[in-house]
Enzyme design. Structure first.
Site, mmCIF file in Angstrom:
data_model
loop_
_atom_site.group_PDB
_atom_site.id
_atom_site.type_symbol
_atom_site.label_atom_id
_atom_site.label_comp_id
_atom_site.label_asym_id
_atom_site.label_seq_id
_atom_site.Cartn_x
_atom_site.Cartn_y
_atom_site.Cartn_z
ATOM 1 N N ASP B 62 67.915 -62.578 56.708
ATOM 2 C CA ASP B 62 68.429 -61.673 55.502
ATOM 3 C C ASP B 62 69.584 -62.319 55.097
ATOM 4 O O ASP B 62 70.282 -63.149 55.802
ATOM 5 C CB ASP B 62 68.607 -60.299 56.265
ATOM 6 N N ASP B 97 70.346 -59.663 47.473
ATOM 7 C CA ASP B 97 70.053 -58.380 46.420
ATOM 8 C C ASP B 97 71.104 -57.380 46.609
ATOM 9 O O ASP B 97 72.166 -57.626 47.290
ATOM 10 C CB ASP B 97 68.688 -57.810 46.766
ATOM 11 N N CYS B 253 55.231 -42.763 79.069
ATOM 12 C CA CYS B 253 55.077 -44.092 78.502
ATOM 13 C C CYS B 253 54.440 -44.577 79.634
ATOM 14 O O CYS B 253 54.915 -44.489 80.863
ATOM 15 C CB CYS B 253 56.353 -44.615 78.055
ATOM 16 N N CYS B 255 54.749 -48.360 79.843
ATOM 17 C CA CYS B 255 55.251 -49.879 79.731
ATOM 18 C C CYS B 255 55.761 -50.109 81.188
ATOM 19 O O CYS B 255 55.932 -49.294 81.770
ATOM 20 C CB CYS B 255 56.215 -49.936 78.441
ATOM 21 N N CYS B 258 58.884 -48.302 81.895
ATOM 22 C CA CYS B 258 58.714 -46.837 82.395
ATOM 23 C C CYS B 258 57.557 -46.764 83.510
ATOM 24 O O CYS B 258 57.822 -45.739 83.998
ATOM 25 C CB CYS B 258 58.093 -46.029 81.216
#
Lengths: 523, 523
Positions: B62, B97, B253, B255, B258
């Site tokens: 960016d 921008d 969760c 994952c 977790c």
């Protein structure tokens, strides 16, 4: 053992147990279920089941009833298998009940239920002397709800013989075929017939799609072999459905297995190894579902979760519609206190049935009586707007801006109305749930219509309490549901007027509202 | 890089990068985004960014626009930072921008958009000579949709200067405040104004709740620092919301994080270590969401997924209601072929808008004309029942049983009607989606009313094609929606009769249906 809980089914001989008990435990499951009948048949001797399986968590044993369902008979007696479960030191044991397949006639269902009840009586001496084991009393009757209900009530008479847990037998075929609405009916029938404080086990429930619905109706314990049966069949459980591994291009899951492998990689792993990986994934998914449900219970948002799950699969929606038949039962048992954490989520048309919403909604209508001659109804907007309700500079709410002036007077009662929350007295605005809710704004016509009926019911009840009543309803023309509300309300004002109630509908933008109210000498 | 994709934001200096790039990659993310401006400021020299970060995946940079938004200015010029991105070998680069904060006036939004456009023109020589990098053309305008739309169209004029990707700038504040409906409006405005074949990047979108909605409207790429910003703030992302770690009792969760820790254990881990674990969890959750969406796209069931997500959180519902404003656009771009795998899931009142349902529903009404003088309308039941439609022994469908006899004749056209599927000619029953759908049965009144209008529209269109038309509608009294259907239909038959159309409503149980049809010489 914290409930709600699912016992993974394991092979008592461990010969075909593809996933190790240590692995099951490390996922988080601290209790398993195995089959005492098969163990007895294979082992021929009596040993401690905890030592035999080398598992120091909770071990529940089933009695062979499933084998009756499958093979028609078993080579043991009720007394024999109950004594055996006691001798091997099961933590939770089950009598040899007589299953009811779901297609049987009412006559045969009655027979199964009666035999099961008699068997529960038959072993009362054994279970009474075997207090180290918690004993399960299964209730039979299949989809014949009257049979289930009758035997559930009969079971309460003998529960005191030494039983600790009720169970609902054999909805396996219904579960496998996603006929979840019938399962919900069965669960309600049993749960509402036995003591609410006693745990209820649901045999064979092991899919994330059904678990939250049966838990909402009071199921505490479940067991399931689905994790391994599906895995052997190369099927993959998700929170909403079951997939064949072959049809998946991605593994839509974050569990350790799905984070390590892609769908394509899994497909290339041969035989037992992929079965094991799929079984582990299935167990992770089941355990995450349990954690999700428990978190929802702690947060007091199980209803919101059911609303979401109902849109995950048509079978979930059918289960949810079945749950809605039993709202009166749910309301009578719902905790009525402000849950910690977030406010109420209004996410669907069914949010109006959320106990956190409908219980106060009904209480207000039934118990609150306006004191003044004038009642003013004002639309209730979103929470961040109502928080500006009494401030000098309301945000984006032209109508509420006017309301400030209205509230300065004291010659009338102010109520707010909302398609989901109903009629809310001004002084309750800062209380839960009215102070803490999050919603969307495009309400469907039926909700708005129901709100009209609610308002009319409220006014009619109020008119009983005082002779003269003047009703002013303010509607904003900048919101679709309020325009709809005005249209429907107009159809029904004659009911009010026929009762001698003065009625004014003030359909305007903010500025004109004030002047019209002025004209009517309200301020 | 497979789209849709989210680039995790990383610290270009790596000094504050708590989660290693190798860890991010091992979760599945093969592209990251970092800030060229901050890198340039810190580094002072020009180095290959791939070597610098030791990352061989795709690196997007960016330009510092976010720093403008945050600090008001940056110490670089557009040409300078664009050249720098080229020099360090970014795979995807962005011009400098001028962001549009969401609260700015239309005048300032116009200014940002104009400056951004001019800057895109200003660097056209650099990007044209730097073809190893794909260049992003941001479109500004904020919530001023007319500005966005105007500049999106203007952008297409200069896209050919060497740009490869469109981007929608700066909805970060809206996203953070869950004002997702406005984000949806912005995405639609840009997406529908630029070439559909070009990728569109949405800056700052990194929550599972919004991702499927913007992807449904054609967003291909996203980026987000939410995984680490939330983690530093001890916040935990789930598929439906964001929690403070402190308020969670369970980690809902599966994952690896977790599955290893409980909520309590996580809370006890100090400082950076718990931040890292939370960031990893957040990344696993984002990646699983991407996989879920991609699987839905492959299966052709993204709409069903939106229906579910809309009930996960009120903000999701708001996003969904916003998406529904753009159905015409979605339909014009929806693939119209039978997807592999399961049939259509009818799970909510919004299923009627599913492209797989509404497109054929409209096509039938607009393009199919009955050939015979008599038209018979029969209720369409569930798939397993319709599959018995032509057999000798239908299951549980008394009405369909009669239809077999009806179909034996050839003096009329047979159509089936259904609250969600609409009007279906008999000969299309075996085609998708009518052959493959799964549903619930309790339809809300509005769906049934719409079906009445659909039937009337269909008959009126048919009456244009032939002079004499006789309509017979069979309704079963054993189903609630059909009883409702009959009530509403009766209100509207005068429209048909006023056009000279003969109309018969046959409200009966199966047996009487046959005899009445006999009386009318239909068979």
């Amino acid at each position: 053992l914290e409930t709600p809980y699912i016992f993974p089914v394991i092979d008592p001989t461990l010969k075909n147990q593809i996933v190790g008990l240590d692995e099951i435990r490390s996922i988080g499951f601290n209790g398993i279920i195995t089959n005492a009948y098969l163990l007895k048949k294979n082992l021929k001797t009596v040993e401690s089941i905890h030592e035999r399986l080398n598992f120091d968590g909770i071990i529940m044993t089933d009695s062979g009833a499933y084998q009756i369902l499958r093979y028609g008979h078993v080579e043991t007696s009720n007394r024999e298998i109950v004594q055996y479960q006691c001798d091997i030191g099961s933590d939770i044991g089950v009598i040899l009940d007589m299953p009811t397949p779901y297609y049987v006639t009412r006559e045969n269902a009655l027979k199964s239920a009666e035999i099961t009840l008699n068997r529960a009586i038959e072993v009362s001496d054994i279970i009474n002397s075997c207090r180290e084991t918690l004993w399960v009393l299964p209730i039979q009757g299949g989809t014949h709800l009257d049979v289930l209900s009758y035997y559930a009530r009969r079971s309460t008479e003998i529960f005191g013989y030494g039983y600790s847990i009720y169970a609902l037998g054999s909805p396996t075929t219904l579960l496998e075929n996603y006929i979840l609405d019938k399962v919900v009916d069965m669960v309600y029938t049993v749960r509402s017939s036995v003591e609410p404080s006693r745990p209820l086990h649901l045999f064979g429930a092991g899919h994330p799609l059904i678990i939250p619905f049966v838990v909402a109706l009071g199921v505490d314990l479940m067991d399931s072999a689905s994790y391994i049966l599906y895995a052997k069949d190369k099927r993959y459980i998700t929170r909403r459905a079951t997939y064949r591994l072959d049809e998946l291009q991605y593994l839509p899951c974050s569990c350790p297995i799905c984070s390590k492998y892609t769908a394509e990689e899994l497909r290339e792993i041969p035989g037992n190894e992929v079965t094991k990986l799929l079984a582990l994934h299935n167990l992770y998914t089941l355990y995450a579902e349990l954690k999700e449900i428990k978190e929802c219970i702690k947060e007091g948002r199980l209803w919101e979760y059911l609303e979401e799950k109902a849109r995950a699969h048509p079978a979930g929606r059918r289960a949810f519609e079945a749950v809605k038949k039993y709202l009166a039962y749910i309301y009578s048992r719902a905790p009525y206190s402000k849950p910690r954490g977030k406010g109420v989520f209004i996410v669907s048309e069914d949010s109006v049935y959320n106990p956190k919403i409908l219980i106060p909604r009904r209480k207000i209508i039934e118990n609150m009586t306006p004191e003044k001659e004038h009642i003013v109804f004002i639309p209730l907007r979103r929470p961040y707007e109502t928080s500006h309700y009494y401030t000098a500079e309301p945000v984006h709410t032209p109508s509420n801006e006017r309301c400030i002036e209205i509230t300065a007077s004291s010659s009338y009662d102010i109520y707010l109305y909302h398609p989901v929350l109903g009629i809310v007295p001004k002084h309750l605005l800062d209380t839960y749930p009215f102070s803490q809710f999050e919603t969307f704004t495009l309400y469907r016509p039926e909700l708005v219509k129901t709100l009209v009926y609610t308002l009319i019911e409220f006014v009619l009840l109020a008119s009983r309490a005082r002779r003269s009543l003047k009703v002013h309803v303010i509607v904003n023309d900048d919101t679709e549901w309020q325009r709809m509300f005005a249209v429907h309300l107009k159809h029904h004002v004659k009911i009010l007027r026929s009762k001698g109630i003065e009625f004014h509908l003030i359909e305007n933008n903010a500025k004109r509202v004030t002047s019209e109210l002025d004209d009517q000498h309200l301020i």
